[in-house]
Design a protein around this motif. Structure first.
Motif, PDB file in Angstrom:
ATOM      1  N   GLY A 171      -3.650  73.381  64.116  1.00  0.00           N
ATOM      2  CA  GLY A 171      -2.446  72.833  64.110  1.00  0.00           C
ATOM      3  C   GLY A 171      -1.808  72.894  63.527  1.00  0.00           C
ATOM      4  O   GLY A 171      -2.443  73.743  61.849  1.00  0.00           O
ATOM      5  N   SER A 172      -0.526  71.706  62.930  1.00  0.00           N
ATOM      6  CA  SER A 172       0.260  71.478  61.858  1.00  0.00           C
ATOM      7  C   SER A 172      -0.227  70.737  60.625  1.00  0.00           C
ATOM      8  O   SER A 172      -0.769  69.891  61.515  1.00  0.00           O
ATOM      9  CB  SER A 172       2.140  71.775  62.267  1.00  0.00           C
ATOM     10  N   ARG A 173       0.409  71.032  60.175  1.00  0.00           N
ATOM     11  CA  ARG A 173       0.113  69.772  58.936  1.00  0.00           C
ATOM     12  C   ARG A 173       1.024  68.506  59.267  1.00  0.00           C
ATOM     13  O   ARG A 173       0.034  67.162  59.215  1.00  0.00           O
ATOM     14  CB  ARG A 173       0.884  70.022  57.663  1.00  0.00           C
ATOM     15  N   ASP A 174       2.236  68.495  59.978  1.00  0.00           N
ATOM     16  CA  ASP A 174       2.426  67.221  60.581  1.00  0.00           C
ATOM     17  C   ASP A 174       1.722  66.562  61.750  1.00  0.00           C
ATOM     18  O   ASP A 174       1.275  65.585  61.411  1.00  0.00           O
ATOM     19  CB  ASP A 174       3.665  67.810  61.090  1.00  0.00           C
ATOM     20  N   GLY A 175       0.997  67.723  62.432  1.00  0.00           N
ATOM     21  CA  GLY A 175      -0.500  67.320  62.875  1.00  0.00           C
ATOM     22  C   GLY A 175      -0.887  66.023  62.204  1.00  0.00           C
ATOM     23  O   GLY A 175      -1.567  65.187  62.653  1.00  0.00           O
ATOM     24  N   PHE A 176      -2.074  66.773  61.474  1.00  0.00           N
ATOM     25  CA  PHE A 176      -2.985  66.440  60.627  1.00  0.00           C
ATOM     26  C   PHE A 176      -2.279  65.338  59.959  1.00  0.00           C
ATOM     27  O   PHE A 176      -3.227  63.914  59.464  1.00  0.00           O
ATOM     28  CB  PHE A 176      -3.283  67.471  59.573  1.00  0.00           C
ATOM     29  N   GLU A 177      -0.939  65.055  59.629  1.00  0.00           N
ATOM     30  CA  GLU A 177      -0.579  63.747  59.342  1.00  0.00           C
ATOM     31  C   GLU A 177      -0.420  62.363  59.883  1.00  0.00           C
ATOM     32  O   GLU A 177      -1.119  61.464  59.404  1.00  0.00           O
ATOM     33  CB  GLU A 177       0.819  63.667  58.201  1.00  0.00           C
ATOM     34  N   ALA A 178      -0.553  62.828  61.119  1.00  0.00           N
ATOM     35  CA  ALA A 178      -0.079  61.920  62.436  1.00  0.00           C
ATOM     36  C   ALA A 178      -1.425  61.385  63.004  1.00  0.00           C
ATOM     37  O   ALA A 178      -1.811  60.297  62.675  1.00  0.00           O
ATOM     38  CB  ALA A 178       0.205  62.192  63.524  1.00  0.00           C
ATOM     39  N   MET A 179      -2.940  62.469  63.000  1.00  0.00           N
ATOM     40  CA  MET A 179      -4.133  62.019  62.602  1.00  0.00           C
ATOM     41  C   MET A 179      -3.972  60.941  61.861  1.00  0.00           C
ATOM     42  O   MET A 179      -5.158  60.591  61.988  1.00  0.00           O
ATOM     43  CB  MET A 179      -4.433  63.595  63.286  1.00  0.00           C
ATOM     44  N   ASN A 180      -4.209  61.408  60.305  1.00  0.00           N
ATOM     45  CA  ASN A 180      -4.790  60.324  59.721  1.00  0.00           C
ATOM     46  C   ASN A 180      -4.224  59.480  59.728  1.00  0.00           C
ATOM     47  O   ASN A 180      -4.691  57.808  59.983  1.00  0.00           O
ATOM     48  CB  ASN A 180      -4.478  61.297  58.213  1.00  0.00           C
ATOM     49  N   LYS A 181      -2.818  59.004  60.363  1.00  0.00           N
ATOM     50  CA  LYS A 181      -2.303  57.854  60.647  1.00  0.00           C
ATOM     51  C   LYS A 181      -3.162  56.881  60.759  1.00  0.00           C
ATOM     52  O   LYS A 181      -3.735  55.718  61.295  1.00  0.00           O
ATOM     53  CB  LYS A 181      -0.755  57.872  60.585  1.00  0.00           C
ATOM     54  N   ALA A 182      -3.876  57.992  62.468  1.00  0.00           N
ATOM     55  CA  ALA A 182      -4.210  56.992  63.416  1.00  0.00           C
ATOM     56  C   ALA A 182      -6.027  56.349  63.143  1.00  0.00           C
ATOM     57  O   ALA A 182      -6.608  55.130  63.127  1.00  0.00           O
ATOM     58  CB  ALA A 182      -4.015  58.127  64.367  1.00  0.00           C
ATOM     59  N   ILE A 183      -6.667  57.540  62.411  1.00  0.00           N
ATOM     60  CA  ILE A 183      -8.107  57.828  61.989  1.00  0.00           C
ATOM     61  C   ILE A 183      -7.606  56.294  60.809  1.00  0.00           C
ATOM     62  O   ILE A 183      -8.137  55.346  61.256  1.00  0.00           O
ATOM     63  CB  ILE A 183      -8.678  58.788  61.295  1.00  0.00           C
ATOM     64  N   ALA A 184      -7.004  56.349  60.294  1.00  0.00           N
ATOM     65  CA  ALA A 184      -6.539  55.225  59.015  1.00  0.00           C
ATOM     66  C   ALA A 184      -6.705  53.850  59.151  1.00  0.00           C
ATOM     67  O   ALA A 184      -7.340  52.734  59.221  1.00  0.00           O
ATOM     68  CB  ALA A 184      -5.865  55.424  58.437  1.00  0.00           C
TER      69      ALA A 184
END
Lengths: 338, 338, 338, 338
Positions: B286-299
């Motif tokens: 996946g892309s960096r945008d996806g990574f950052e969206a995931m991190n927001k949810a995980i946080a």
């Protein structure tokens, strides 16, 4: 009224005329005086006993037809007598995603179909057709037209700048070609015949590939796109062609799985799907919402479906036989003389 | 600085320590002092010479890691020294759809990977990780976490009320379980072991199916959903499990094709895909945008990835060997003692 | 090298030529030898001190330009010397949704812009342009073209069969007209002049409405669609025209809010938005992914942007003055003679 | 059977009991023995003559209700006697986008509504409700629940990691809070009362803002998100609160426009919408597909709607009067004793 029904047993010899009483519409029902029908390979396979061997007989085949509303029951507001409408092949699929209940109500198996002088349908199950089309042209829309629209638009999101590959010159493929052109996309057509490819070019295709001369047509398609691959393949051949389709499609592209003419079960290498982020999307007709959106586009573009040949109603079995020969480009239709 | 590289030839015996000079960042580059790495099956297959046999050697393996930014070149604005960041496994895939150029720049083949004390990366190629995670936990995100997120969210649209089926208890499957739960979906897990199923339940799964005891687990999954089928299958087994996945999924549902552990090439019956309007979607990280969206949810959810076992950096080859045994639940990691 | 800069104070009189050293590209940077620029109302408002009064001076205005790559720094792989590229107006918005960081890096304020003989940009911030376009035509794409594409495609999903309304004959509106036609949609154009409407029809519009003669043009547009309303309005007038746009749009339709020429703050009746399920979507240029998708479509369709008038580089201030008169149809451009 | 109807003239004093014959279902119709109703501000405004002053009288108000199917006409297959179902407020909006025909068929104006002991509806116009809910709880779903679902899911795409702002503690806002939590999102609630904020926190909100104490609550919300802004605002106040909502929402975010309690017409500054790429999305209830998707989520999560107070059927006018006081948290309901 006259109908054609599959009587006693499957097989084209058992597709015979019959007489039934003219039906009356109940509440929220309409009666159609039928004008034209079109054939799909599913209809032929039904007659041959291959589509749904458990179908109780007799059954009137065919899901696609056009008629004039000539009587309405109570509480009918969507249409009125005199409207020219097409049948919705999945009668309960009005909008939204497919669901079991929505797919169970298909005309021409399990329900009686369109090969009849009159039909009763729920008012929800008919769609007014574009004015510029002849009855026969309009009768090609319910399955072949809508399937192509669902593949490219509803589930495909094809847009200007995309490249779409269509296989052969059957009903769905020709519709996919014409719809892709309306969407502003570029079309590559494949065929076993240069003559048919010429026809595809006339209909707006950008390039053609003769797969007899070029068995690795998937790579050839990729080459035509500068090595990138096509955005969308409308796959009608099933197992026999999927491997080449996966060669043709770009990273992140889509293969719409529509027909399985060339083989249902097949050895598939999943690696390209995975490594190229490819989407394989099964397509099963579509909803009334899709039908109406397609009609809006067809009306605006004054698009005309390609009709290969028209048989009179009384010669319906001959139409099925002709369909079976597989020589057609576009749709095989039946017309009721008025 | 110390690194591990595959030297001279493929094979775990050739994964050996080496000494390289500490690199300096150029314009728009950052240097990471590495803290932890996580292993993926791709990394193991690379070492074994199965993933990319043409990879020039020596190469530093592994795409996933976490480090502290300890030096930056000119014009770096996205991060600053002291930030704790993870590597983006496809360095150029910042957002949008996958494209060839974006997928070519993967760490740990073809580019040197994370199994090193220091790394130089473009500032675009790193992502700040959630604060509540340990270094080792954060190191599990770049491949396994993001792949599961891409399957369920970016390309899957899973939402509350959906049912998601995950296969086994490997890295991606466990992430898919945890992410599906965050999305408000219901999870069915399959495993060969009741003990592992118990673990899945603890992590939030709604039901478990032991596929040793129930080879027709696809039908069993469908039964659990009242005969409707699951909305989404996260398919990690490839050819060996796809048939059951197609039994499990509902009309109009999605099978995310992620791994091909159990067989790359397989006999597939396309008919259910077609007749059930199913989508088979290849997923590649996946892309960096996806990574950052995931991190927001995980946080927000204070979600903690499941780490099976942590090896010290100097014992990296042992981590690969352990990974090969296939006994893990969640991720196998490596940590650099500070 | 020669540039034009706003020096000392805002105002067209302060847009003056200056001499600066030819810059050298660093790692991942490219140098462009500029060939052409196009003007946007934002550029004019910047010069007049209305767009960003806090902008430090001097600053080189203009976000849109086309040049030839004539030098590259280390690690540049996206483009090579000799490539003809356009500037990406939001240099960091490569793909995905807009974000603050992505919108902060706009050329021509806060960053130095394109009105110069040479520019240094990150390799990420340039886009190869379609071959069939002249330099001047290609220079119209970065803002006006991409904004229209973002409104109709990226955020609009306009497709064949839709009806799109465009207001007037400014840069974005003409692009919206041409792009809507590529997408297979039907276009209604409004203007104060029958002559300009005639021009819109030549460019492919289906109908025109003279809003001088027909102040209630929103109702007129609705009437043209059989009372249903248009699917999409490209709103460039802001407060002064929004009320009519809400009359024009169908239930569930979209109004793209692009410019606020006719008034920033306005009395808006929210009831039609609510009761008609209307979407008001602010549109701010777009990403590089969108730019590249647009270029693919423009190249396939051999679409040619409409250039109203071209000024030589040395007469750049005259181009701004002409822009201010508001008589143009399509884009006002500047060209550097080679 | 007993009903309440608005007789002779608008005004709460004219909401009076009446006797009507128990109706019989025709083809494709069902009869419901009603159990519970819930009130919406639209119902109160109808009674007061503010919602639809042209509504012919008498009319039975209320769009929301739950009943038991106790008789069915011919060809009814979706439900059977004994099923407990809710009314679909827009009877013809089964799926897909809103259209005029779909929105015209709303219960409780123009059609007779749910405030009756028995109702006849088309089988298409009812939805089986989750088993774990009481009759009264289930009666809150058709408008308030579905509107919140449409805003956040169908048209909003809210997912884990997002931040959603809800205004006040009315029916839609509380549903939006609960649904956002099910989706894995984080909720900021606003209220004029610390006590109500406390209640919101108990229901799962992450933070609360007292707008009496903090008139610039939009900026406060943005601050809570680290300056980024919230992803989604569920705007129920209309003109009176929109300005703060635009302060609260992030670049590229969405404001769902649901109610216009605080003012229909308002001075709006369009600049933030444009410059922040914001979407303003009008929301009008939703379709049956949305209702069923919501029910699936509610059933899985065993979510319970918040009922403020229940009035017996015979005291229906008192329920309207209480609704008018605006003190409620969640829904005001009516129950028919069996």
């Amino acid at each position: 009224m006259k109908v054609f029904e599959i009587r006693d047993a499957f097989g084209l010899a058992n597709l015979v005329p019959a007489e039934r009483p003219v039906p009356e519409p109940g509440r929220r029902q309409v009666r159609l005086r039928m004008r034209a029908m079109s054939l799909n390979s599913r209809d032929l396979r039904l007659v041959e006993g291959l589509y749904n061997p458990k179908q109780p007989l007799p059954v009137i085949p065919c899901s696609d037809g056009v008629g004039i509303v000539d009587a309405v029951g109570e509480d009918v507001t969507r249409v009125k007598p005199g409207d020219r409408v097409a049948t919705l092949s999945a009668q309960k699929w009005l909008g939204g995603p497919p669901e079991r209940e929505r797919l169970r109500t298909t005309l021409g198996s399990p329900l009686d179909g369109t090969l009849a002088e009159y039909m009763i349908l729920d008012d929800d199950g008919v769609v007014v057709v574009p004015e510029h089309l002849s009855d026969v042209e309009a009768a090609t829309l319910p399955c072949a037209g809508l399937t192509a629209w669902s593949a490219l638009v509803t589930q495909g999101g094809v847009t200007a700048g995309d490249t779409v590959l269509v296989q052969g010159t059957g009903g769905v493929s020709i519709f996919a070609l014409q719809i892709a052109v309306m969407l502003g996309a570029r079309v590559i057509a494949t065929s076993s015949s240069d003559e048919k490819l010429e026809r595809a070019i006339q209909l707006g295709a950008w390039a053609g590939i003769n797969y007899r001369e070029n068995a690795a047509w998937g790579k050839q398609a990729r080459k035509l796109t500068g090595g990138v691959g096509v955005d969308h393949v409308v796959e009608v051949g099933g197992g026999g062609t999927l491997e080449q389709s996966l060669w043709a499609v770009r990273i992140g592209g889509t293969v719409s799985v529509i027909g399985v003419l060339a083989g249902i079960s097949t050895e598939v290498n999943l690696l390209p799907i995975l490594m190229q982020n490819v989407r394989l999307q099964g397509i099963l007709v579509g909803s009334r919402d899709g039908f109406e959106a397609m009609n809006k586009a067809i009306a605006q573009h004054k698009m005309r479906p390609v009709v290969d040949r028209v048989f009179p109603f009384v010669e319906a079995p001959a139409a099925f036989a002709y369909m079976g020969e597989g020589k057609h480009v576009g749709k095989v239709c039946i017309q009721i003389e008025s």
